[in-house]
Write a protein that holds these residues in place. Structure first.
Motif, mmCIF file in Angstrom:
data_model
loop_
_atom_site.group_PDB
_atom_site.id
_atom_site.type_symbol
_atom_site.label_atom_id
_atom_site.label_comp_id
_atom_site.label_asym_id
_atom_site.label_seq_id
_atom_site.Cartn_x
_atom_site.Cartn_y
_atom_site.Cartn_z
ATOM 1 N N SER A 1 -11.804 26.749 -28.655
ATOM 2 C CA SER A 1 -11.786 27.510 -29.910
ATOM 3 C C SER A 1 -13.139 27.417 -30.611
ATOM 4 C CB SER A 1 -10.694 26.974 -30.844
ATOM 5 O OG SER A 1 -11.049 25.699 -31.352
ATOM 6 N N GLU B 1 -13.450 26.981 -33.808
ATOM 7 C CA GLU B 1 -13.333 25.905 -34.799
ATOM 8 C C GLU B 1 -13.746 24.559 -34.198
ATOM 9 O OE1 GLU B 1 -10.387 29.118 -35.908
ATOM 10 O OE2 GLU B 1 -10.903 28.027 -34.056
ATOM 11 N N SER C 1 -17.458 24.504 -33.705
ATOM 12 C CA SER C 1 -18.180 24.489 -34.976
ATOM 13 C C SER C 1 -18.501 23.048 -35.368
ATOM 14 C CB SER C 1 -17.346 25.150 -36.083
ATOM 15 O OG SER C 1 -17.204 26.528 -35.849
ATOM 16 N N PRO D 1 -6.557 24.835 -38.527
ATOM 17 C CA PRO D 1 -7.851 25.343 -38.040
ATOM 18 C C PRO D 1 -9.034 24.908 -38.902
ATOM 19 C CG PRO D 1 -6.186 27.066 -37.936
ATOM 20 C CD PRO D 1 -5.591 25.938 -38.706
ATOM 21 N N GLU D 2 -8.871 24.967 -40.216
ATOM 22 C CA GLU D 2 -9.964 24.575 -41.108
ATOM 23 C C GLU D 2 -10.258 23.089 -40.990
ATOM 24 O OE1 GLU D 2 -13.099 24.809 -43.584
ATOM 25 O OE2 GLU D 2 -12.001 26.476 -42.675
ATOM 26 N N VAL E 1 -12.410 22.455 -37.944
ATOM 27 C CA VAL E 1 -13.819 22.783 -38.203
ATOM 28 C C VAL E 1 -14.574 21.552 -38.711
ATOM 29 C CG1 VAL E 1 -15.370 24.104 -39.706
ATOM 30 C CG2 VAL E 1 -13.434 25.239 -38.592
#
Length: 507
Positions: free
Chosen positions: A312, A314, A317, A447-448, A451
């Motif tokens: 992904s 995320e 990142s 998801p956040e 990250v």
């Protein structure tokens, strides 16, 4: 039954179950050693060792005294509540006892000795690209697979008892229908995506020092939740996870100096398996509950971490700047977007373990179909390489240049029965999306958080709904409890379409 008598019988039952657990753990230790450190000359002796231990474990699994203890306690009040740990231990132990009763101890001894020998010959045959070297062993494996199935004459299909070993409750007919539905949607989607310009993978195909790759992977899986106080990472020809106890769960991986993706995703995959087992309620150790419930559910966790999370944007990142810092000359000028596209490259390929998310299941379906043909007597071992190559030409438009990249590439048929394992990979892919969708519904912030390198919310949901239960519930029950529905392919196809349309069709 009086309280003291019941307590005594319960303690005797737990002692017998612990003995079986410990014997199987010793077998697992020897299996791990055989695939990591054992010299080739030890194969014959290892086969005899495993044969003795396998026979002893089977004798304990089928001992009349075990059956008597199970029968004595199962109807008592403490064991009547379906959800209680005590009732679940008895329920699962009795199911395993009745299944083991049908299989002869002599068969188990012959099987372990044969498989240890076959595994070593497969490694040599794969190295020398010579299927003929291992074909006689595979003939016997097929005979043993059919013999095992014959112990369950009530089965609808010869493959059902083999499937039941790893995906309890599933039948060949169920899987055939599921695979038919999935293939019908996947094939045109694969065609559509592969007609688009391919992603550039060149950033992955550079010289990456092996030890630096391994060191980075250790950092990644530790962040994911792999506990190095209870696990370790080693190298093997074919990556795998194996558990010996709650405090000793091991994974292996494979490294290519000229392909960074090999170690990244095989390590994350096997760590997903290990994190599952590390999350099982430790109170279940020594009982039949201290295992993953099925191959499909187990694979759902390795594929969830490997693909849905590990591929992904995320995830990268957070990790990509760290990876760039480790390999500045290789990745310093490669953007996150380019790296993300590279690791999600779609291409028809020959090797299952290297396959992308879209084509991967076609590899599994080919193997499953070949297994059924072999078990049904429609395909002979001597014709297997040709049948393998023909299916790859038909389904993926490719023909393996040799047996190493064809029929010899996977360990499974050379280290277990023929039949009953490969279907779990695709079941796992399907379930990975279904579980993740349920996790997002409960915890939209996942998801956040990823990250920022925070895997705690996802890990907590998985542990609460899947990991902690071990084998307490069936796979079907776990899916229903965790997601509110039965096994369904829609979340998986929705995930694939959204991701790969965005990557390939919205440029």
């Amino acid at each position: 039954m009086g309280g003291k008598i019941l307590y005594k019988k319960w303690q005797c039952l737990k002692k017998r179950l612990r003995e079986i657990y410990d014997l199987e753990s010793v077998i697992a230790v020897l299996t791990w050693d055989q695939n990591t450190h054992m010299p080739p000359g030890g194969a014959e002796a290892r086969g005899k060792q495993l044969s003795v231990l396998g026979e002893l474990a089977h004798q304990k699994k089928t001992a009349p005294e075990l059956g008597e203890l199970l029968e004595a306690v199962e109807s008592e009040p403490p064991f009547l509540s379906y959800d209680s740990d005590q009732a679940s231990i008895v329920r699962v132990a009795k199911r395993q006892y009745l299944e083991a009763q049908k299989v002869s101890t002599g068969f188990i001894s012959r099987f372990y000795e044969h498989i240890a020998k076959t595994n070593q010959i497969w490694m040599e045959a794969r190295e020398s690209n010579d299927f003929g070297k291992v074909a006689p062993c595979l003939e016997k494996t097929l005979d043993l697979s059919r013999e095992y199935a014959s112990f369950f004459p009530e089965s609808e299909h010869i493959a059902d008892p083999l499937i039941n070993r790893s995906d309890y409750g599933m039948k060949a007919s169920d899987i055939q229908e599921l695979f038919h539905q999935l293939r019908r949607q996947l094939v045109p989607f694969v065609d559509e995506i592969t007609q688009q310009p391919a992603s550039d993978r060149s950033c992955l195909l550079q010289a990456y020092p092996v030890q630096k790759q391994l060191d980075f992977c250790k950092e990644v899986i530790a962040k994911m939740g792999f506990d190095f106080r209870r696990g370790r990472l080693d190298l093997a020809m074919h990556p795998f996870m194996i558990g010996f106890a709650a405090g000793d769960i091991r994974i292996t991986t494979r490294v290519k100096e000229q392909d960074l993706s090999e170690v990244l995703f095989s390590t994350i995959h096997e760590a997903g398996h290990a994190i599952y087992e590390m999350g099982i309620n430790p109170a279940y150790e020594g009982t039949p509950l201290h295992n993953g419930i099925s191959c499909g559910v187990h694979e759902s966790q390795s594929r969830l971490w490997e693909n849905i999370i590990g591929r992904s944007r995320e995830f990268w990142s957070y990790f990509y700047p760290k990876l760039q810092a480790r390999f500045p000359s290789q990745l310093g000028n490669v953007s996150l977007d380019d790296f993300y596209r590279a690791i999600n490259h779609v291409e028809r390929s020959l090797i299952r373990t290297d396959a992308d998310e879209l084509t991967y299941n076609l590899h599994v379906i080919i193997r499953f179909d070949l297994e059924l043909a072999l078990l049904e007597g429609k395909l002979q071992i001597r014709d297997l390489p040709e049948a393998w190559n023909e299916r790859y030409k038909t389904d993926l438009g490719l023909v393996p240049p040799n047996d190493r990249d064809g029929v010899l590439q996977d360990i499974h048929w050379y280290f277990d029965f023929i039949g009953g394992v490969f279907q779990g990979y695709t079941l796992g892919n399907i379930l990975s999306s279904q579980f993740y969708q349920a996790a997002l519904k409960a915890c939209p912030e996942i998801p956040e958080q990823i990250v920022h390198g925070n895997f705690v919310p996802l890990h907590a949901w998985l542990k609460e709904n899947i990991y902690q239960h071990g084998s307490k519930y069936t796979a079907a029950e776990i899916v229903e409890r965790a997601t509110g529905s039965s096994l369904a392919i829609e979340p998986y196809m929705e995930y694939l379409r959204k991701k790969y349309y965005n990557l390939y069709l919205s440029r």
